[in-house]
Design a protein around this motif. Structure first.
Motif, short mmCIF file in Angstrom:
data_model
loop_
_atom_site.label_atom_id
_atom_site.label_comp_id
_atom_site.label_asym_id
_atom_site.label_seq_id
_atom_site.Cartn_x
_atom_site.Cartn_y
_atom_site.Cartn_z
N ALA A 145 1.91 17.77 -18.50
CA ALA A 145 3.26 17.58 -19.04
C ALA A 145 4.30 17.85 -17.96
CB ALA A 145 3.48 18.51 -20.24
N PHE A 149 7.25 15.48 -16.21
CA PHE A 149 8.65 15.86 -16.00
C PHE A 149 9.06 15.67 -14.53
CE2 PHE A 149 11.17 19.48 -14.37
CZ PHE A 149 12.42 18.99 -14.73
N ASP A 264 0.07 13.01 -22.08
CA ASP A 264 1.07 14.02 -21.72
C ASP A 264 2.10 13.51 -20.73
OD1 ASP A 264 -0.85 15.25 -23.16
OD2 ASP A 264 -1.10 16.96 -21.82
N TRP A 267 4.12 10.55 -21.99
CA TRP A 267 5.12 10.89 -23.00
C TRP A 267 6.35 11.52 -22.35
CZ3 TRP A 267 6.05 9.27 -27.60
CH2 TRP A 267 6.94 9.96 -28.42
N LEU A 268 6.17 12.42 -21.41
CA LEU A 268 7.33 13.04 -20.79
C LEU A 268 8.08 12.08 -19.88
CD1 LEU A 268 5.81 15.96 -21.56
CD2 LEU A 268 7.87 16.63 -20.33
N LEU A 269 7.35 11.09 -19.35
CA LEU A 269 8.01 10.12 -18.48
C LEU A 269 8.87 9.14 -19.26
CD1 LEU A 269 5.44 9.00 -15.77
CD2 LEU A 269 7.80 9.69 -15.38
N ARG A 271 8.21 8.31 -23.03
CA ARG A 271 8.04 8.31 -24.49
C ARG A 271 7.61 6.94 -25.01
NH1 ARG A 271 9.62 13.28 -25.74
NH2 ARG A 271 10.75 14.13 -24.00
#
Lengths: 353, 289
Positions: A145, A149, A264, A267-269, A271
Motif C-alpha cells: 500500500a 502511495f 493494494d 488501489w492507492l495509485l 482506485r
C-alpha cells in the motif's frame, strides 16, 4: 502422549525401515498426525469451508449489503444462475480479467529480464557488494500500500518523474518540449504505471532467486564450455538457462500468482480509474462490494475467478512441490534438467544451430 | 585484452549504479517528502528535490504530538498512533495463531505425512486465490458472529491466510532435519510430544524465528483484508494511509510519507534480519538459499 510409553527401545526397527508410518506403530502415529493437523484444519474450515458455503449460497441470490433481511434468508431473492450469466456476459468483468492478464504478463516478463540482468551484474564479487545488494532488497520489504502511495506522488503530472524526464529530454538534449505525461490520468497509460510500480517492488525477488541460482551453477561445466569456445550467449542459452530451468519456473509461477492478485498498490495509485482503466480483477471485485454493494453478484464473479485460478493452480503447484521434495542442488545438476546432455554435447548442439 | 575487461568492469559498475538509482529514487522521494513542510510537497511549476526547510512536523502530526489542524483537514485527524498500534496487535496475534497451527501441521506433514499427500497442495492453493475473492463471505460471517471490526476477527483471518506460508516453510525446515533427532529422543524415553518440543523444535529455532518474522511482515503488510473487515475500532495503519489518500479535501503528502516510512521500518529491519530466508519464504520454501 498416548501409547509411547509401552514401546520399549529395542523394538524400534533398524533405520532403513523408519520411513513411512510403520516406525513406531501405525496407530499412535496416525493419532498424533491427526492431532497435529487439527488446529490447522479448524483454521482452514473457518477460512475456507464455511465461507465457501456462504459464497456459493449467496451467489445464487440477489443479496446486497442493503438487503433488509439477514444473509441466511438470502434465499428469498433466489435467482439461480442469473449472477453467473451476468458476470460471464459482462464487458466489465472480462475487461478486468484481460487487464489483469496484461499487467501480469508485462510485469512478470520485465521482472524476469531485469532480474536476470541484475543477477549477472552481481555475480562477480566487487567492493561493497553486500551493501549495494541491500539497495535492491529494500523495495521488496515496502508495504505494498505504501508502494502505491509513493508512486502516486511520483506519477503526478507535475511530479518528479515528469520533471526528471523534462530535464533530460528537454533541457539537456533539447529533443522534446516539457514533458506532461498523465501517468495516472491518461486511461491509455495508467495501466502501465500500475505495472511499473509492481516491477519496482518485485524485480528484487527475481534478482535474488536468479542470483542464488547462478551462484549454485557448477563452475566446472561453465569453465569447460568457455575453454571449448562457447560465447556468453551460447552459454546462456544452452547451459545456464537449461540448468536454471527449475528455479526460473518457480520464480515465474510465484510472481504470476502474486501479480494476478494485484490490489493494494493499484488501489492507492488509481482506485481502478480513470474510469475503469486500471480495474484489475481484484479491484473489480472490490468495487462491486464497496461501490455497488452487490454481494450476490460479486460472490458469483469471485467464484468464477476462483475456478479460473484453480485451473492454473493445479499445474502451477507441481514445480514448487518438486523443488520441495528434492534438494535444489540435486535438481539443477540432475540429467533431466540439462536435457540429459553433457557439456560437450550441449555445445555440439549449439554449433549445429 | 586487459583494456577490454576494464571497459567491461566499468560498464558493469555504471549499469549497477544507474539501476540502483532508479530503484532507490522512490524511497528517496518518500523519505525526503516526510521532512518537507507543506509548501514544498507539490508546489505548482517546480519540483523540490531536497527539503529546503526540513521539519519534523509531519512526524509530529502522524504520531499525534501536535494539534491536528492542518490547512486541508480542519476536522479530521492525521494522528496515526491508534492505527499503528492496531497494526502491531493485529499482525502479532495473526502471526501467533498461524505459527501455532502451522508449525504443528508442518511437523505432522513432514514426519507423518498427515492429511495425505494432497494436503500441502490444497493448503498452497489457498494462497493463489485473490483475497478479495473470499472477502465477502468472510465479511458476512464475521458480522454474523460479531467479530467484524474486532482483533479476533483479524487474528483469525490473518492466521488462516498466512497458515499456508508457515506450513510450507516449516515443512522445508523439518525435512532438512535428520529424522534420527526425534527418534533418538523417543528411544531415550521421550513421548512423541516430548521429542517434538525438546529435541526437534530446538533444532529448527533459526527457521522458526525466520518464519515468525516473515509471517509478521506479511500480516503487517496486509491492506485489503483490513480495508474490508475493519472500520474504526481496529483500523490498521495501511488502511489509515489509504483514508488520508482518499480524503476529498486534498493530499496530505507530508504526513502520509511520514506514516509510510514508519510503516516500512519494521518489515525493513526484520527483513534484513532474516535476509538469508527471504527468498525461501517468498517461494514457499522451494528455493532454499
Amino acid at each position: 502422549m498416548e501409547a509411547q510409553a509401552d514401546i520399549p527401545a529395542r523394538q524400534v526397527p533398524p533405520k532403513r525401515r523408519l520411513r513411512g508410518s510403520t516406525a513406531l506403530g501405525g496407530r499412535s502415529e496416525k493419532g498424533i498426525a491427526q492431532l497435529l493437523i487439527t488446529p490447522g484444519q479448524l483454521l482452514l474450515l473457518f477460512l475456507v469451508g464455511f465461507p465457501a458455503g456462504v459464497a456459493i449460497y449467496i451467489s445464487f441470490t440477489d443479496y446486497t449489503a442493503t438487503t433488509n433481511y439477514p444473509w441466511y434468508d438470502a434465499y428469498k431473492g433466489w435467482i439461480w444462475f442469473d449472477n453467473y450469466w451476468e458476470a460471464l456476459s459482462s464487458g466489465g468483468f472480462w475487461s478486468a480479467i484481460w487487464r489483469t492478464v496484461i499487467v501480469t504478463v508485462l510485469a512478470v516478463g520485465i521482472e524476469f529480464a531485469l532480474g536476470l540482468i541484475l543477477a549477472f551484474l552481481f555475480l562477480k564479487e566487487f567492493r561493497a557488494r553486500g551493501i549495494v545488494m541491500i539497495v535492491f532488497l529494500l523495495p521488496m520489504m515496502v508495504v505494498p500500500a505504501v508502494a502505491g502511495f509513493i508512486f502516486y506522488m511520483i506519477f503526478q503530472t507535475d511530479g518528479p518523474l515528469n520533471a526528471a524526464l523534462s530535464f533530460f529530454l528537454d533541457t539537456v538534449l533539447g529533443l522534446t518540449g516539457p514533458i506532461n505525461i498523465g501517468w495516472l490520468s491518461d486511461p491509455g497509460i495508467a495501466i502501465y504505471s500500475v505495472t511499473m510500480a509492481d516491477i519496482w517492488q518485485w524485480t528484487p525477488l527475481m534478482f535474488l532467486i536468479f542470483l542464488s541460482g547462478l551462484v549454485a551453477l557448477p563452475e566446472d561445466q561453465l569453465n569447460q564450455a568457455r575453454i571449448l569456445g562457447a560465447g556468453f550467449w551460447h552459454q546462456l542459452r544452452y547451459l545456464i538457462l537449461p540448468m536454471m530451468k527449475p528455479i526460473i519456473l518457480i520464480a515465474l509461477i510465484i510472481r504470476t500468482i502474486e501479480v494476478f492478485k494485484i490490489f493494494d498498490s493499484a488501489w492507492l495509485l488509481t482506485r481502478g480509474g480513470p474510469g475503469d482503466a486500471t480495474t484489475t480483477i481484484s479491484v473489480y471485485l472490490y468495487r462491486q462490494i464497496n461501490e455497488n454493494y452487490r454481494y450476490g453478484y460479486a460472490s458469483a464473479a469471485a467464484i468464477i475467478v476462483l475456478i479460473i485460478v484453480s485451473i492454473f493452480a493445479i499445474r502451477a503447484i507441481r514445480p514448487i512441490e518438486a523443488a520441495q521434495e528434492e534438494t535444489f542442488d540435486e535438481l539443477i545438476t540432475s540429467e533431466e534438467f540439462t536435457g540429459g546432455l553433457s557439456v560437450e554435447e550441449a555445445i555440439a548442439v549449439e554449433s549445429r544451430v | 585484452m586487459e583494456g577490454h575487461s576494464t571497459l567491461k568492469a566499468f560498464g558493469r559498475v555504471t549499469a549497477i549504479v544507474l539501476i540502483g538509482i532508479l530503484f532507490l529514487f522512490p524511497l528517496y522521494w518518500m523519505i525526503t517528502m516526510s521532512f518537507k513542510p507543506q509548501s514544498e510537497w507539490n508546489p505548482i511549476g517546480k519540483t523540490i528535490w531536497w527539503p529546503q526547510n526540513p521539519t519534523l512536523d509531519n512526524y509530529k502530526q502522524v504520531l499525534g504530538l501536535t494539534n491536528q489542524n492542518t490547512q486541508f483537514f480542519q476536522a479530521s485527524s492525521t494522528d496515526a498512533t491508534q492505527p499503528i498500534i492496531h497494526s502491531f496487535i493485529a499482525a502479532g496475534g495473526g502471526t501467533i495463531l498461524a505459527l501455532v497451527a502451522g508449525v504443528l501441521a508442518a511437523y505432522g506433514i513432514a514426519r507423518f505425512r498427515a492429511g495425505g499427500k494432497m494436503l500441502p497442495f490444497q493448503i498452497l492453493q489457498l494462497r493463489m486465490f485473490p483475497p478479495v475473492a473470499i472477502i465477502i463471505p468472510l465479511l458476512i460471517m464475521l458480522a454474523y458472529i460479531h467479530l467484524f471490526d474486532t482483533f479476533w476477527g483479524l487474528w483469525l483471518v490473518y492466521g488462516a491466510v498466512t497458515f499456508a506460508f508457515v506450513v510450507w516453510l516449516m515443512r522445508s525446515f523439518f525435512q532438512e532435519l535428520p529424522r534420527e533427532i526425534g527418534e533418538a529422543a523417543i528411544v531415550d524415553g521421550c513421548s512423541q510430544w516430548g521429542a517434538f518440543f525438546k529435541a526437534v523444535l530446538p533444532n529448527v529455532k533459526g527457521g522458526l524465528a525466520a518464519t515468525a518474522l516473515f509471517v509478521f511482515i506479511l500480516n503487517w503488510s496486509d491492506f485489503v483484508i483490513a480495508l474490508v473487515l475493519t472500520t474504526d475500532k481496529t483500523t490498521t495503519a495501511p488502511v489509515f494511509l489509504n483514508s488520508l489518500q482518499s480524503a476529498a479535501a486534498g493530499q496530505e503528502y507530508g504526513p502520509q510519507a511520514a506514516l509510510g516510512l514508519i510503516l516500512i521500518l519494521p518489515p525493513a529491519i526484520l527483513g534484513l534480519a532474516i535476509q538469508r530466508y527471504l527468498v525461501r519464504g517468498l517461494t514457499f520454501g522451494a528455493i532454499k538459499r
